[in-house]
Scaffold this active site. Structure first.
Site, short mmCIF file in Angstrom:
data_model
loop_
_atom_site.label_atom_id
_atom_site.label_comp_id
_atom_site.label_asym_id
_atom_site.label_seq_id
_atom_site.Cartn_x
_atom_site.Cartn_y
_atom_site.Cartn_z
N HIS A 116 0.81 -1.21 0.00
CA HIS A 116 0.00 0.00 0.00
C HIS A 116 0.86 1.27 0.00
O HIS A 116 0.34 2.38 0.10
CB HIS A 116 -0.92 -0.02 1.24
CG HIS A 116 -2.04 0.94 1.21
ND1 HIS A 116 -2.19 1.96 2.13
CD2 HIS A 116 -3.09 1.05 0.37
CE1 HIS A 116 -3.27 2.65 1.86
NE2 HIS A 116 -3.85 2.13 0.80
N LYS A 139 3.16 4.40 -1.22
CA LYS A 139 3.28 5.32 -2.35
C LYS A 139 4.59 6.08 -2.14
O LYS A 139 4.68 6.97 -1.30
CB LYS A 139 2.12 6.31 -2.42
CG LYS A 139 0.76 5.67 -2.67
CD LYS A 139 0.06 5.31 -1.39
CE LYS A 139 -1.32 4.72 -1.69
NZ LYS A 139 -1.95 4.20 -0.47
N ASP A 170 17.27 9.57 -7.80
CA ASP A 170 18.72 9.71 -7.64
C ASP A 170 19.18 9.52 -6.20
O ASP A 170 20.28 9.94 -5.83
CB ASP A 170 19.19 11.08 -8.15
CG ASP A 170 19.09 11.19 -9.66
OD1 ASP A 170 18.97 10.14 -10.32
OD2 ASP A 170 19.13 12.32 -10.19
N HIS A 200 -8.79 11.26 1.61
CA HIS A 200 -7.87 10.14 1.47
C HIS A 200 -6.58 10.37 2.26
O HIS A 200 -5.59 9.66 2.09
CB HIS A 200 -7.55 9.92 -0.02
CG HIS A 200 -6.99 8.57 -0.33
ND1 HIS A 200 -5.68 8.36 -0.71
CD2 HIS A 200 -7.55 7.34 -0.29
CE1 HIS A 200 -5.47 7.07 -0.92
NE2 HIS A 200 -6.59 6.43 -0.66
N LYS A 239 -3.82 10.48 5.28
CA LYS A 239 -3.36 9.68 6.40
C LYS A 239 -2.29 10.50 7.12
O LYS A 239 -1.11 10.44 6.76
CB LYS A 239 -2.76 8.34 5.95
CG LYS A 239 -3.68 7.53 5.02
CD LYS A 239 -3.35 7.76 3.58
CE LYS A 239 -3.97 6.75 2.64
NZ LYS A 239 -5.39 6.53 2.71
N ASP A 289 0.48 17.33 19.97
CA ASP A 289 1.13 18.34 20.80
C ASP A 289 1.87 19.40 19.99
O ASP A 289 2.73 20.11 20.53
CB ASP A 289 2.09 17.69 21.81
CG ASP A 289 1.35 16.85 22.85
OD1 ASP A 289 0.14 17.07 23.03
OD2 ASP A 289 1.99 15.99 23.47
#
Length: 464
Positions: free
Chosen positions: A197, A199, A204, A382, A384, A389
């Site tokens: 999952h 991405k 380089d 979408h 995440k 704090d």
């Protein structure tokens, strides 16, 4: 995104195989007592290896929040030191990217700048207009002498025509299909329920881009501003967050990519300078965290739960797919009980019906405990991400659900410091402005049909 938007029959078959063939895993119990001040002074890594004690302390002193009764920064630093894994690395530059257009612009610019190699890992890579643009850019670089290595998930690309990948392969791009749906093509054993999952784009060995954005036309528009007003629900813009990173921590992300390549038996990589000498690029202290179901437990999960246990003032989380396990649920409720401001931004619509309703089954319990819930409107959430704090921030591919913590390969980074935490707080509040707050009174009036959907979703939560 848990599954591609098309290929319904294939999705059902994948789910059935997953239930029938694979045993259940369990989440580790994270003991709050594990969080303690390190016995020795904290030491950071830099571009050329571990920094001296005095240099490490000077960097940490600059990051601390002044004027607080308790040293919150030191507390969260102790969490990161107590957990085994990749080191805290100083000297990085982290840019916050919001939504597909901004992320894609950064990705294309990085690809165009490549002179040695491009390593790319993604869950969904569609054969639509956006996917073709990426294919064209990668093929052009491969033909110019830049080696391109690509890992893509088999389930995430079920709807992508085989000809799309044939074209990439024939150009010289090296491909790995992660845990193929077809067991006859699997190179490293058939583990259908384990998905990649992540991405992640690394150029380089110096630039990394990671977060929640897949390669798909759904990200073509942004989620803020007047352009979204009046947009039909079926054409909602997707709201997501990524990071662009330069600096020494890129080497840790490169190691995660190469480890996956090796575990999937992708063959020997074409020799390139995968680990060039890295220079200091900024002032951000970053930790790269990869998780895999091949490992005893999710480092990302352990880090998050420990951070929640130690929160002093705020826990602000944004999660596209929110299906909490008991320990996560308890950590959020316990934080409210000790006076922490706990807020979650969650979706008001989704591309995954079961996950959506499985998460909503917990809303009453959260609202009764004092957790504040905000449903993002006029966009398909979408993201995440989280900020605790104001000094502990995380962005990555990991959802707050069972699948991310048990069954998926994921990648997140933790960024320590008030400056970046301020940017994360601002982004969170922008999402709150685009949301509607749920109240316990209103939630208790939801229709019977919604309650039934929640029961159905909750019955499947472990597998979602």
């Amino acid at each position: 995104m848990n599954l591609p938007s098309s290929g319904t029959v294939a999705r059902v078959l994948v789910a059935l195989y997953s239930m029938l063939l694979l045993a259940c895993s369990s989440l580790p119990r994270i003991n709050p007592d594990m969080v303690h001040s390190p016995a020795a002074p904290v030491q950071l890594d830099g571009a050329h290896g571990p920094l001296s004690e005095s240099r490490s302390q000077a960097i940490l002193d600059r990051l601390k929040v002044s004027g607080m009764q308790t040293n919150i920064f030191d507390l969260h630093l102790a969490i990161e030191e107590a957990l085994v894994g990749s080191p805290l690395t100083a000297g990085n530059k982290v840019d916050l990217l919001q939504d597909g257009p901004e992320t894609y612009a950064a990705m294309f610019a990085a690809i165009e700048s490549a002179r040695d190699h491009i390593n790319m890992e993604t869950y969904i890579l569609e054969g639509d207009e956006v996917g073709q643009r990426f294919a064209d850019a990668l093929i052009a670089k491969q033909r110019s002498g830049v080696q391109v290595n690509l890992i893509y998930d088999s389930v995430g690309t079920l709807a992508t025509p085989p000809a799309f990948f044939t074209r990439l392969r024939e150009s010289g791009i090296r491909l790995v299909e992660f845990n193929p749906v077809n067991p006859l093509t699997a190179r490293s054993g058939w583990q259908l329920n384990q998905r990649d999952h992540r991405k992640l784009l690394i150029v380089d060995g110096r630039i990394a881009i990671l977060g929640g954005v897949n390669i798909s036309g759904v990200y073509s528009s942004g989620s803020f501003g007047s352009s979204r007003q009046g947009r039909p629900r079926r054409d909602l813009p997707w709201r997501d967050t990524d990071l662009r990173i330069e600096g020494p921590v890129v080497a840790d992300l490169q190691k995660l990519f190469i480890t996956t390549w090796d575990r999937q038996k992708g063959g020997e990589l074409v020799p390139r300078h995968y680990f060039p000498p890295l220079e200091r690029k900024g002032n951000d202290v970053v930790r790269a965290i990869g998780s895999s179901p091949d490992e005893p437990y999710s480092q990302i999960y352990a880090t998050l739960i420990s951070a929640l246990h130690s929160a002093q003032s705020e826990i602000w989380l944004t999660s596209a797919y929110f299906v909490p396990d008991p320990q996560l649920l308890d950590a959020l409720k316990a934080a409210v009980a000790r006076g922490v401001d706990v807020r979650l931004v969650v979706p008001s619509s989704t591309d995954s019906w079961l996950v959506f309703h499985a998460g909503r089954a917990y809303y009453r319990e959260l609202l009764e405990s004092g957790v504040r819930l905000f449903e993002r409107r006029d966009a398909l959430l979408h993201v995440k991400a989280g900020v605790i704090d104001g000094v502990w921030s995380t962005v990555g591919s990991t959802n707050l659900d069972w699948r991310s913590f048990l069954h998926n390969q994921e990648v997140n980074v933790v960024v320590l410091g008030a400056e970046f935490g301020g940017r994360m707080r601002k982004a969170f509040l922008e999402d709150v402005d685009g949301s509607e707050e749920l109240t316990l009174e209103a939630w208790q009036r939801r229709p019977v049909r919604a309650r039934i959907s929640e029961r159905i979703g909750r019955a499947w939560e472990y597998w979602l």
